[in-house]
Enzyme design. Structure first.
Site, mmCIF file in Angstrom:
data_model
loop_
_atom_site.group_PDB
_atom_site.id
_atom_site.type_symbol
_atom_site.label_atom_id
_atom_site.label_comp_id
_atom_site.label_asym_id
_atom_site.label_seq_id
_atom_site.Cartn_x
_atom_site.Cartn_y
_atom_site.Cartn_z
ATOM 1 N N ASN A 111 0.823 -1.157 0.154
ATOM 2 C CA ASN A 111 -0.048 0.134 0.076
ATOM 3 C C ASN A 111 0.221 1.067 0.410
ATOM 4 O OD1 ASN A 111 -1.424 2.263 0.583
ATOM 5 N ND2 ASN A 111 -2.690 1.264 2.489
ATOM 6 N N LYS B 293 0.099 4.219 -0.244
ATOM 7 C CA LYS B 293 -0.600 5.529 0.449
ATOM 8 C C LYS B 293 -0.094 6.632 -0.306
ATOM 9 C CE LYS B 293 -0.152 3.213 4.896
ATOM 10 N NZ LYS B 293 0.115 3.642 6.247
ATOM 11 N N HIS C 136 -9.507 1.289 5.407
ATOM 12 C CA HIS C 136 -8.028 1.560 6.382
ATOM 13 C C HIS C 136 -8.294 2.196 6.884
ATOM 14 C CE1 HIS C 136 -4.248 2.467 6.263
ATOM 15 N NE2 HIS C 136 -4.134 1.404 6.032
ATOM 16 N N GLU D 155 -6.458 4.450 7.832
ATOM 17 C CA GLU D 155 -6.483 5.561 7.866
ATOM 18 C C GLU D 155 -7.683 6.431 6.932
ATOM 19 O OE1 GLU D 155 -2.376 5.243 5.339
ATOM 20 O OE2 GLU D 155 -2.080 4.882 7.881
ATOM 21 N N GLU E 164 -4.848 -4.307 10.577
ATOM 22 C CA GLU E 164 -3.396 -4.264 10.986
ATOM 23 C C GLU E 164 -4.469 -3.011 12.007
ATOM 24 O OE1 GLU E 164 -1.432 -2.681 6.316
ATOM 25 O OE2 GLU E 164 -3.749 -1.351 7.558
ATOM 26 N N GLY F 134 3.012 2.079 10.824
ATOM 27 C CA GLY F 134 4.190 3.235 10.711
ATOM 28 C C GLY F 134 4.442 3.441 12.181
ATOM 29 N N SER G 137 3.797 -2.284 10.376
ATOM 30 C CA SER G 137 5.209 -2.489 10.609
ATOM 31 C C SER G 137 5.686 -3.097 10.093
ATOM 32 C CB SER G 137 5.502 -2.288 11.933
ATOM 33 O OG SER G 137 5.040 -0.977 11.947
HETATM 34 P P1 13P Z 1 3.222 0.542 7.339
HETATM 35 O O1 13P Z 1 3.265 -1.352 6.750
HETATM 36 O O2 13P Z 1 4.123 1.358 7.452
HETATM 37 O O3 13P Z 1 3.205 0.206 8.973
HETATM 38 O O4 13P Z 1 1.711 0.608 6.924
HETATM 39 C C1 13P Z 1 1.111 -0.725 7.461
HETATM 40 C C2 13P Z 1 -0.288 -0.183 6.277
HETATM 41 O O5 13P Z 1 -0.965 0.624 6.680
HETATM 42 C C3 13P Z 1 -0.748 -0.547 5.121
HETATM 43 O O6 13P Z 1 -1.812 -0.544 4.469
#
Ligand code: 13P
Length: 247
Positions: free
Chosen positions: A9, A11, A93, A95, A163, A169, A207
């Site tokens: 992803n 983002k 997601h 976010e 997740e 992150g 992560s």
């Molecule tokens: P990270 O791997 O950067 O922690 O992000 C995970 C994520 O949100 C994938 O959709």
């Protein structure tokens, strides 16, 4: 037998120059055992799909609108993603749930739209740190699962990604026992409602990096990963893919 899936992803990251990473990934891993998916920003989907054609890398979107068309400035319909060359779309997601107020009902409607357009929906779930600390993780996950996954979901059109919000992150990951607890719960809960639930892929995200991928992929009911930061560079994502192929 569930085929493993390594999903990236990107983002809100990536310009045209970033497409070189996909070419490098396909060159280094021309025939992986696992499926490989990259979900770039919408601006890169068509170009990436064109560059990835004939290779192992599939391309996906990061969101779609629940309706097929209409007056929704700035939004993208599932059929538009498909038309641009996408095969998958990430939905719900954390976010988007946080930044855009997406509820389980909205995520479910988007998943129905994705299915209608012939896309695989990668539906995301996860608890916040406060919810984990309060001991409500499985309640939260169960209610998100029941609310976000439509009745028409199958192993062919749906992937579930666990997740934990606090692991995204941050460089922090749950213990392997905590991941197994949630994934085993997801598998069991799906089995009560969906035919063929045993074949639905369950991804872990938050992560994931080359150094922790192998142990996560050896964990019960983990069928792959949804990777954020470590999916942006071919070398790192390729190392995660190699760990998945070896699992
Ligand atoms: P990270 O791997 O950067 O922690 O992000 C995970 C994520 O949100 C994938 O959709």
């Amino acid at each position: 037998m569930r085929r493993k899936l390594a999903a990236g992803n990107w983002k809100m990251n990536g310009l045209a120059a970033s497409l070189a990473e996909v070419e490098a990934l396909a060159k280094a891993h021309p025939a992986p055992r696992s499926e490989v998916l990259i979900c770039p920003p919408a601006t890169l989907i068509a170009q990436m799909a064109w560059k990835a054609k004939g290779g192992p890398v599939m391309v996906g979107g990061q969101d779609c609108h629940p309706e097929a068309s209409g007056a929704h400035t700035g939004d993208i319909a599932a059929a538009m993603l498909k038309d641009a060359g996408a095969s998958h779309v990430i939905l719900g997601h954390s976010e988007r749930r946080a930044d855009h107020g997406e509820t389980d009902a909205v995520v479910r409607a988007k998943a129905e739209a994705a299915h209608a357009a012939g896309l695989v929906a990668v539906i995301c779930l996860g608890e916040t740190e406060a919810q984990r600390d309060a001991g409500t993780t499985l309640d939260v996950i169960g209610s998100q699962l029941r609310g976000s996954v439509p009745a028409g979901a199958t192993a062919a059109n749906t992937v579930i990604a666990y997740e934990p919000v606090w692991a995204i992150g941050t460089g922090r990951t749950p213990t392997l026992a905590q991941i197994a607890e949630v994934h085993d719960f997801l598998r069991a809960d799906l089995a009560t409602r969906l035919a063929g639930a045993a074949d639905v892929r369950l991804l872990y995200g938050g992560s994931v990096k080359p150094s922790n991928a192998a142990e996560i992929f050896a964990t019960s009911n983990v069928d792959g990963a949804l990777v954020g930061g470590a999916s942006l560079k071919a070398a790192e994502f390729g190392a995660i893919l190699a760990a998945l192929d070896a699992a």
